[in-house]
Design a protein around this motif. Structure first.
Motif, mmCIF file in Angstrom:
data_model
loop_
_atom_site.group_PDB
_atom_site.id
_atom_site.type_symbol
_atom_site.label_atom_id
_atom_site.label_comp_id
_atom_site.label_asym_id
_atom_site.label_seq_id
_atom_site.Cartn_x
_atom_site.Cartn_y
_atom_site.Cartn_z
ATOM 1 N N TRP A 33 0.831 -1.199 0.000
ATOM 2 C CA TRP A 33 0.000 0.000 0.000
ATOM 3 C C TRP A 33 0.868 1.252 0.000
ATOM 4 N N ALA A 34 0.364 2.299 -0.638
ATOM 5 C CA ALA A 34 1.056 3.586 -0.641
ATOM 6 C C ALA A 34 1.173 4.083 0.802
ATOM 7 N N THR A 38 -4.472 8.652 2.888
ATOM 8 C CA THR A 38 -5.736 8.627 2.144
ATOM 9 C C THR A 38 -5.975 7.299 1.439
ATOM 10 N N ILE A 39 -5.123 6.283 1.685
ATOM 11 C CA ILE A 39 -5.413 4.993 1.062
ATOM 12 C C ILE A 39 -6.809 4.556 1.466
ATOM 13 N N LEU A 49 -13.070 2.223 4.175
ATOM 14 C CA LEU A 49 -12.013 2.337 5.172
ATOM 15 C C LEU A 49 -10.946 3.262 4.613
ATOM 16 N N VAL A 50 -10.560 4.261 5.387
ATOM 17 C CA VAL A 50 -9.595 5.244 4.921
ATOM 18 C C VAL A 50 -8.439 5.324 5.912
ATOM 19 N N GLY A 51 -7.237 5.314 5.389
ATOM 20 C CA GLY A 51 -6.037 5.460 6.207
ATOM 21 C C GLY A 51 -5.403 4.118 6.539
ATOM 22 N N LYS A 115 7.802 7.259 -4.822
ATOM 23 C CA LYS A 115 9.270 7.228 -4.818
ATOM 24 C C LYS A 115 9.786 5.817 -4.577
ATOM 25 N N ASP A 116 8.937 4.932 -4.037
ATOM 26 C CA ASP A 116 9.294 3.541 -3.771
ATOM 27 C C ASP A 116 8.775 2.580 -4.835
ATOM 28 N N GLY A 117 8.344 3.095 -5.978
ATOM 29 C CA GLY A 117 7.781 2.260 -7.031
ATOM 30 C C GLY A 117 6.260 2.279 -6.976
ATOM 31 N N TRP A 118 5.631 1.378 -7.720
ATOM 32 C CA TRP A 118 4.172 1.334 -7.796
ATOM 33 C C TRP A 118 3.600 0.742 -6.508
ATOM 34 N N ARG A 119 2.552 1.377 -5.998
ATOM 35 C CA ARG A 119 1.867 0.946 -4.787
ATOM 36 C C ARG A 119 0.361 1.012 -5.011
ATOM 37 N N ILE A 120 -0.355 0.169 -4.275
ATOM 38 C CA ILE A 120 -1.811 0.228 -4.350
ATOM 39 C C ILE A 120 -2.292 1.399 -3.492
#
Length: 145
Positions: A33-34, A38-39, A49-51, A115-120
């Motif tokens: 996860w990013a 706000t995920i 569900l947020v955060g 900055k760490d690549g692709w994240r959900i």
């Protein structure tokens, strides 16, 4: 997230997402996860569900159930640009050891380039009609949005 894997594209991140889901690996799941407050995650029939705290707790509860799931993704549609990708899929899910118990879930997975690549960044899943009768029933209900 220094110890998190780096995904070079959204497809790799999505593959890792379903692998973490199938193995009920909470730490691997959360590394996908990013790192953003706000995920967002919506499980079938559940609330939004947020955060990181809410999302992590939801996965912890799912994984603690000891129910093992396997996924086959179908009807995949994907769009992307340099920094965001949206994948719409049908998840054909089988529950291990439950005598053929299965479900079809319609899911949207949104990935962002960090900055760490692709994240959900968002996973939104809802039960999908699996028969003509269910589809007809759904068609008769009023459209709310």
């Amino acid at each position: 997230m220094t110890d998190a894997p780096r995904f070079s594209d959204p497809d790799e991140a999505e593959e890792a997402f379903y692998a973490a889901f199938e193995t009920a690996d909470l730490e691997s799941m959360m590394k996908l996860w990013a790192d953003d407050d706000t995920i967002t995650c919506v499980h079938p029939g559940g609330s939004r569900l947020v955060g990181r705290d809410e999302v992590r707790e939801s996965w912890r509860q799912i994984f603690q159930s000891q129910m093992r799931l396997s996924f086959r993704l179908t009807e995949r549609h994907a769009i992307s640009d340099r920094n965001i990708a949206v994948h719409s899929v049908l998840e054909e899910i089988e529950v291990s050891g439950q005598g053929g118990l299965s479900a079809v879930v319609a899911s949207t997975n949104v990935f962002v380039l960090t900055k760490d690549g692709w994240r959900i960044w968002m996973h939104h899943a809802s039960n999908a009609a699996t028969s003509e009768e269910e589809a007809d029933d759904a068609a008769e209900r009023p459209t709310l949005h």
